[in-house]
Design an enzyme around this catalytic site. Structure first.
Site, PDB file in Angstrom:
ATOM      1  N   LYS A 186       0.922  -1.116  -0.119  1.00  0.00           N
ATOM      2  CA  LYS A 186      -0.041   0.020  -0.133  1.00  0.00           C
ATOM      3  C   LYS A 186       0.899   1.494  -0.020  1.00  0.00           C
ATOM      4  CE  LYS A 186      -3.599  -2.464  -0.551  1.00  0.00           C
ATOM      5  NZ  LYS A 186      -4.161  -3.466   0.244  1.00  0.00           N
TER       6      LYS A 186
HETATM    7  C1  LIG Z   1      -5.480  -4.330   0.413  1.00  0.00           C
HETATM    8  C2  LIG Z   1      -6.993  -4.142   0.426  1.00  0.00           C
HETATM    9  C3  LIG Z   1      -7.568  -4.406   1.543  1.00  0.00           C
HETATM   10  C4  LIG Z   1      -7.172  -5.339   2.751  1.00  0.00           C
HETATM   11  O1  LIG Z   1      -6.380  -4.600   3.256  1.00  0.00           O
HETATM   12  P1  LIG Z   1      -5.470  -5.526   4.541  1.00  0.00           P
HETATM   13  O2  LIG Z   1      -4.592  -4.222   5.132  1.00  0.00           O
HETATM   14  O3  LIG Z   1      -4.425  -6.414   3.833  1.00  0.00           O
HETATM   15  O4  LIG Z   1      -6.582  -6.163   5.277  1.00  0.00           O
HETATM   16  C5  LIG Z   1      -8.978  -4.213   1.554  1.00  0.00           C
HETATM   17  N1  LIG Z   1      -9.488  -3.525   0.356  1.00  0.00           N
HETATM   18  C6  LIG Z   1      -8.667  -3.299  -0.734  1.00  0.00           C
HETATM   19  C7  LIG Z   1      -9.342  -2.653  -1.879  1.00  0.00           C
HETATM   20  C8  LIG Z   1      -7.458  -3.764  -0.716  1.00  0.00           C
HETATM   21  O5  LIG Z   1      -6.457  -3.411  -1.968  1.00  0.00           O
END
Ligand SMILES: *Cc1c(COP(=O)(O)O)cnc(C)c1O
Length: 388
Positions: A186
């Site tokens: 992210k």
């Molecule tokens: C990465 C992601 C999540 C989940 O995030 P985590 O921190 O891994 O639980 C949820 N929604 C979207 C659109 C994502 O890309």
């Protein structure tokens, strides 16, 4: 042809010496799980997004689960969401015994279509979960208006959209709750981690209690000089707390969020300049009144202008040393969703069309401008050699 050691991965986390020093300092502090670093991360994150309340947790999935739990989602309740997302968004509805109701997306950005939300509302609908795909803003003015009209809550999946602003307001700050991710890929990372933000004190308090076994007070305070050994279990909770070691990394990364955004924005502009005139490539359009988080660069192929499919395009990129990905395989096409809910091919044609044409190119601050140029040249080369 590029050598293997020239391979440009789809993503690489940017961890600098400052990040490492912050993590080491948390490790040396003698308190490594939920404690003062998490509290500091919550305060700084809340200030960044302009929210009165922020609860740090161990993933965005946890933040969304706690949000729907705190909002009282119950078995049989319906939540309207998009099939064009990572499975986490829909999964948290299922955790509570709720029913995810998918509606199709808009053709240009693969974000949930407000008109279709309105048509899907039934007496069982309790909430809406929009997802800002790739950092492109959902039309939240429309979504919040629909929610108000029908008395629904809104939980925004802002995993891709930390820095996105639409009509002057940040993504994640339109709904009842916003959920952010600090997963490794992210825009900022704590390896694993997430944050729930809200204007509603009751929701924040409830989410915090549920995040640590339903205990009546923060466990870490029990062991300080001001704390005590006594606690009460006041709800059936979960084990979703964020650790100080990871919060130290998240805090250090948060301090770089703006300069990194500038770099990704420049790289995205370079890609768009390289592709916008090409007959077989569709570049993402930047909507008016928007600051984009540029979590992904979602390039689309004009498949009717190419002799090769999307899979072969990705394979040729890989052979020439470039890693890419696809965001996302629409949820209704996955075996579990077909079998459990009877979804089928063709049910959400816009989501399917976007998916079939999409390739996510590398877009992260650890890339150099030369690498971006090489990626752009290689994409154009493959598109040229495969043009009909
Ligand atoms: C990465 C992601 C999540 C989940 O995030 P985590 O921190 O891994 O639980 C949820 N929604 C979207 C659109 C994502 O890309």
């Amino acid at each position: 042809m590029a050598r293997t050691d020239d391979f440009i991965p789809f993503h690489r986390a940017y961890i600098d010496e400052q990040d490492i020093a912050e993590v080491v300092s948390a490790l040396r502090s003698g308190w490594i799980t939920t404690g003062p670093k998490v509290a500091e991360f919550e305060r700084e994150f809340a200030a960044y997004v302009g929210a009165p309340f922020a609860v740090g947790v161990n993933s965005c999935t946890a933040a969304m689960h706690l949000a729907v739990a705190a909002l009282g989602l119950a078995p049989g309740d319906e939540v309207i969401t998009t099939p064009y997302t990572f499975v986490a968004t829909s999964e948290v509805i299922l955790y509570m015994g709720g029913k995810p109701v998918f509606v199709d997306v808009l053709p240009d950005d693969a974000n949930i279509d407000p008109d279709q939300i309105e048509r899907a509302i039934t007496p069982r609908t309790k909430g809406i979960m929009p997802v800002h795909i790739a950092g492109f803003p959902v039309k939240m003015d429309r979504v919040t208006e629909i929610a108000r009209k029908h008395g629904l809550w809104v939980v925004e999946d802002a995993a891709h959209a930390l820095e996105t602003q639409y009509l002057g307001r940040l993504a994640g700050r339109w709904g009842t709750v916003g959920a952010y991710s600090f997963y490794a890929t992210k825009n900022i990372t704590s390896a694993e981690g997430g944050m729930l933000v809200t204007d509603d004190r009751d929701i924040a308090d409830r989410a915090r209690i549920l995040s640590l076994h339903g205990l009546s007070r923060d466990a870490w305070k029990r062991y300080t000089s001001t704390g005590s050994w006594y606690y009460e279990v006041v709800a059936q909770g979960y084990k979703y707390n964020l650790t100080d070691v990871l919060a130290a990394l998240g805090l250090s990364q948060l301090r770089k969020v703006e300069p990194w955004l500038v770099r990704r924005t420049d790289y995205a502009a370079a890609y768009s300049a390289a592709f916008s005139q090409h007959p077989a490539l569709v570049v993402p359009t930047v909507p008016a009144d928007t600051r984009l988080a540029w979590h992904l660069y979602p390039l689309r192929l004009r498949l009717d202008r190419l002799r090769i499919g999307r899979g072969e395009f990705i394979e040729r990129l890989r052979q020439r040393g470039i890693g890419t990905s696809v965001h996302f395989i629409p949820l209704h096409l996955h075996p579990y969703y077909r079998e459990q809910f009877g979804y089928a091919n063709g049910q959400f044609p816009r989501a399917e069309a976007f998916y079939e044409a999409e390739i996510s190119l590398p877009l992260y601050p650890a890339l150099t401008a030369d690498q971006v140029e090489r990626i752009a040249d290689t994409v154009r080369e493959i598109a040229d050699e495969s043009l009909t």
